[in-house]
Design a protein around this motif. Structure first.
Motif, PDB file in Angstrom:
ATOM      1  N   GLU A 247     -16.170   8.108  -0.027  1.00 38.14           N
ATOM      2  CA  GLU A 247     -15.246   8.676  -1.011  1.00 38.14           C
ATOM      3  C   GLU A 247     -13.877   8.924  -0.381  1.00 38.14           C
ATOM      4  O   GLU A 247     -12.815   8.643  -1.000  1.00 38.14           O
ATOM      5  CB  GLU A 247     -15.842   9.973  -1.558  1.00 38.14           C
ATOM      6  CG  GLU A 247     -14.992  10.599  -2.657  1.00 38.14           C
ATOM      7  CD  GLU A 247     -15.613  11.875  -3.202  1.00 38.14           C
ATOM      8  OE1 GLU A 247     -14.987  12.529  -4.057  1.00 38.14           O
ATOM      9  OE2 GLU A 247     -16.748  12.202  -2.779  1.00 38.14           O
ATOM     10  N   ALA A 248     -13.863   9.433   0.861  1.00 35.50           N
ATOM     11  CA  ALA A 248     -12.580   9.665   1.559  1.00 35.50           C
ATOM     12  C   ALA A 248     -11.848   8.360   1.823  1.00 35.50           C
ATOM     13  O   ALA A 248     -10.611   8.262   1.690  1.00 35.50           O
ATOM     14  CB  ALA A 248     -12.842  10.409   2.870  1.00 35.50           C
ATOM     15  N   ALA A 249     -12.602   7.305   2.198  1.00 30.55           N
ATOM     16  CA  ALA A 249     -11.970   6.000   2.476  1.00 30.55           C
ATOM     17  C   ALA A 249     -11.385   5.393   1.204  1.00 30.55           C
ATOM     18  O   ALA A 249     -10.278   4.805   1.225  1.00 30.55           O
ATOM     19  CB  ALA A 249     -13.004   5.064   3.088  1.00 30.55           C
ATOM     20  N   VAL A 250     -12.087   5.544   0.089  1.00 28.50           N
ATOM     21  CA  VAL A 250     -11.574   5.016  -1.189  1.00 28.50           C
ATOM     22  C   VAL A 250     -10.296   5.738  -1.598  1.00 28.50           C
ATOM     23  O   VAL A 250      -9.304   5.121  -2.046  1.00 28.50           O
ATOM     24  CB  VAL A 250     -12.656   5.150  -2.281  1.00 28.50           C
ATOM     25  CG1 VAL A 250     -12.067   4.827  -3.652  1.00 28.50           C
ATOM     26  CG2 VAL A 250     -13.827   4.215  -1.987  1.00 28.50           C
ATOM     27  N   LEU A 255      -4.203   5.789  -1.867  1.00 28.95           N
ATOM     28  CA  LEU A 255      -2.914   6.313  -1.393  1.00 28.95           C
ATOM     29  C   LEU A 255      -2.090   5.222  -0.727  1.00 28.95           C
ATOM     30  O   LEU A 255      -0.848   5.149  -0.904  1.00 28.95           O
ATOM     31  CB  LEU A 255      -3.159   7.472  -0.414  1.00 28.95           C
ATOM     32  CG  LEU A 255      -3.707   8.774  -1.015  1.00 28.95           C
ATOM     33  CD1 LEU A 255      -4.016   9.768   0.095  1.00 28.95           C
ATOM     34  CD2 LEU A 255      -2.720   9.371  -2.010  1.00 28.95           C
ATOM     35  N   ALA A 256      -2.775   4.394   0.050  1.00 25.03           N
ATOM     36  CA  ALA A 256      -2.057   3.306   0.740  1.00 25.03           C
ATOM     37  C   ALA A 256      -1.453   2.342  -0.278  1.00 25.03           C
ATOM     38  O   ALA A 256      -0.307   1.866  -0.119  1.00 25.03           O
ATOM     39  CB  ALA A 256      -2.997   2.587   1.682  1.00 25.03           C
ATOM     40  N   ILE A 257      -2.218   2.024  -1.327  1.00 25.99           N
ATOM     41  CA  ILE A 257      -1.707   1.096  -2.353  1.00 25.99           C
ATOM     42  C   ILE A 257      -0.507   1.720  -3.059  1.00 25.99           C
ATOM     43  O   ILE A 257       0.498   1.046  -3.353  1.00 25.99           O
ATOM     44  CB  ILE A 257      -2.819   0.757  -3.357  1.00 25.99           C
ATOM     45  CG1 ILE A 257      -3.909  -0.073  -2.659  1.00 25.99           C
ATOM     46  CG2 ILE A 257      -2.263  -0.009  -4.554  1.00 25.99           C
ATOM     47  CD1 ILE A 257      -5.117  -0.340  -3.509  1.00 25.99           C
ATOM     48  N   MET A 279      -6.049   6.822   8.416  1.00 23.60           N
ATOM     49  CA  MET A 279      -6.889   5.639   8.580  1.00 23.60           C
ATOM     50  C   MET A 279      -7.498   5.583   9.966  1.00 23.60           C
ATOM     51  O   MET A 279      -8.658   5.185  10.147  1.00 23.60           O
ATOM     52  CB  MET A 279      -6.093   4.377   8.300  1.00 23.60           C
ATOM     53  CG  MET A 279      -5.814   4.133   6.849  1.00 23.60           C
ATOM     54  SD  MET A 279      -4.959   2.540   6.605  1.00 23.60           S
ATOM     55  CE  MET A 279      -4.886   2.460   4.818  1.00 23.60           C
ATOM     56  N   ALA A 280      -6.698   5.962  10.971  1.00 21.43           N
ATOM     57  CA  ALA A 280      -7.198   5.952  12.342  1.00 21.43           C
ATOM     58  C   ALA A 280      -8.346   6.949  12.490  1.00 21.43           C
ATOM     59  O   ALA A 280      -9.371   6.668  13.128  1.00 21.43           O
ATOM     60  CB  ALA A 280      -6.066   6.286  13.313  1.00 21.43           C
ATOM     61  N   VAL A 281      -8.157   8.123  11.887  1.00 23.51           N
ATOM     62  CA  VAL A 281      -9.222   9.129  11.953  1.00 23.51           C
ATOM     63  C   VAL A 281     -10.469   8.631  11.225  1.00 23.51           C
ATOM     64  O   VAL A 281     -11.610   8.771  11.696  1.00 23.51           O
ATOM     65  CB  VAL A 281      -8.735  10.460  11.355  1.00 23.51           C
ATOM     66  CG1 VAL A 281      -9.885  11.460  11.281  1.00 23.51           C
ATOM     67  CG2 VAL A 281      -7.591  11.032  12.191  1.00 23.51           C
ATOM     68  N   THR A 282     -10.256   7.995  10.033  1.00 21.85           N
ATOM     69  CA  THR A 282     -11.399   7.487   9.257  1.00 21.85           C
ATOM     70  C   THR A 282     -12.124   6.381   9.989  1.00 21.85           C
ATOM     71  O   THR A 282     -13.367   6.291   9.981  1.00 21.85           O
ATOM     72  CB  THR A 282     -10.911   6.975   7.888  1.00 21.85           C
ATOM     73  OG1 THR A 282     -10.251   8.034   7.190  1.00 21.85           O
ATOM     74  CG2 THR A 282     -12.048   6.451   7.052  1.00 21.85           C
ATOM     75  N   SER A 283     -11.405   5.550  10.674  1.00 22.93           N
ATOM     76  CA  SER A 283     -12.035   4.457  11.438  1.00 22.93           C
ATOM     77  C   SER A 283     -12.892   5.007  12.567  1.00 22.93           C
ATOM     78  O   SER A 283     -13.956   4.479  12.897  1.00 22.93           O
ATOM     79  CB  SER A 283     -10.951   3.526  11.979  1.00 22.93           C
ATOM     80  OG  SER A 283     -10.242   2.929  10.917  1.00 22.93           O
TER      81      SER A 283
END
Length: 355
Positions: A247-250, A255-257, A279-283
């Motif tokens: 859900e956080a990645a989606v 936001l990026a789009i 994104m770095a944290v999510t990766s």
């Protein structure tokens, strides 16, 4: 006198009572000799009076008139009381009968049958070849002249003796058969009782086994349920973690789009910088824990019951040893479930082992 004579006839020999006359407990009378013959037939192993050796125990036979069972002591029929009244009546009857016969005219003493072929000839011989009574003229001149004959009174006495002996033997045989029937009825009752007792014993043994198996089944089912719940709890926790990460990645993608549509370069650079950091944290956190290979398997709860199943299917009876043979009763077989006993101990051992 004829009615009196009928009352003085022994039911065994069908002759007038011969002294001494014994009275049975059922109040019927017998010649002592006839009573002894019946008793000996019903008790062939009983020692006769005066024989050497150990004194015989009592025996029993049945009254030929009413089938009442007569129990004797060690004296046998010699322990029965004499019926002196009947003996006295017999003496009086014989005296009166002798006096009456003396006064009867000679032509009235014996009324013989006359021959059909020779009306004036009395039937006084018996044709052994044709087995029929006849007269002397038939033997000399008639149809029986080539036949073997014998005096009628001789054949009469012989057949009467044979019939009397046959009656005595048959009465004794009937008493013996009645005793055998009584023994077999007692055996039938014993068989029914033993069968009922063995069925109850068998049902109790199976109930014990079923109770142990049911208790053990509940314990093992509880172990399976416990591990199942623990594994489900862990997997569902991982599902929630992965769902939250997804859900956080989606959201970050959305936001990026949106930031890609920013027309101003300075504003785009600032928002893109924040998004790239997220994104770095999510990766870095995308490598979440997953169940190991075969985590879903429950094969550790498999139980090998092949041997136990075979033993259950092969439960059978085994012949026990007979401790004593009763001379009046057939032996009964004591049975036990040796396979069931083995299974019982096996189930108990399995119960403690798995605990």
């Amino acid at each position: 006198m004829e009615n009196l004579e009928k009352q003085l006839i022994c039911p065994v020999c069908l002759e007038m009572y011969s002294k001494p006359v014994v009275i049975l407990p059922c109040q019927h009378n017998l010649c002592r000799k006839c009573a002894n013959d019946i008793f000996q037939s019903a008790n062939p192993l009983w020692q006769t009076r005066g024989s050497s050796g150990i004194t015989a125990s009592g025996g029993r036979f049945r009254c030929p008139s009413c089938r009442h069972e007569v129990v004797l002591d060690r004296h046998g029929v010699y322990g029965l009381q004499r019926n002196l009244l009947v003996e006295n009546i017999i003496d009086i009857y014989r005296q009166q009968e002798s006096s009456r016969l003396v006064n009867i005219k000679p032509e009235q003493r014996q009324q013989q049958l006359m021959c059909e072929e020779h009306e004036e000839e009395k039937i006084n011989i018996y044709c052994l070849s044709c087995q029929t009574p006849t007269c002397s003229m038939c033997k000399v001149f008639g149809q029986h002249k080539d036949c073997d004959v014998a005096p009628l009174n001789t054949v009469f006495m012989r057949q009467k003796t044979e019939l009397t002996d046959g009656i005595a033997i048959l009465v004794a045989s009937n008493d013996h058969i009645q005793a055998v029937i009584s023994q077999m009825e007692e055996i039938s009752h014993t068989i029914e009782e033993n069968g009922r007792r063995q069925r109850e014993h068998l049902a109790n043994q199976f109930d014990v086994l079923v109770g142990i198996l049911e208790e053990r089944k509940q314990t093992l089912v509880g172990l399976i349920t416990k591990q199942q719940d623990e594994k489900l709890k862990h997997v569902r926790s991982l599902i929630r973690q992965h769902s939250d990460h997804l859900e956080a990645a989606v959201t970050l993608v959305e936001l990026a789009i949106q930031s890609m549509e920013e027309p101003h370069m300075s504003a785009f650079i600032q928002s893109a910088k924040d998004i790239l950091e997220k994104m770095a944290v999510t990766s870095r956190t995308s490598n979440l824990e997953r169940p190991e290979l075969g985590y879903e398997s429950m094969n550790n709860f498999v139980i090998d019951t092949d041997n136990l199943t075979d033993m259950l299917r092969n439960i059978d009876f085994s012949t026990g040893m007979i401790s004593e043979l009763d001379r009046y009763y057939l032996s009964t077989i004591y049975i036990r479930l040796y396979s069931l006993d083995q299974i019982f101990y096996l189930v108990v051992a399995l119960h403690f082992f798995l605990n």
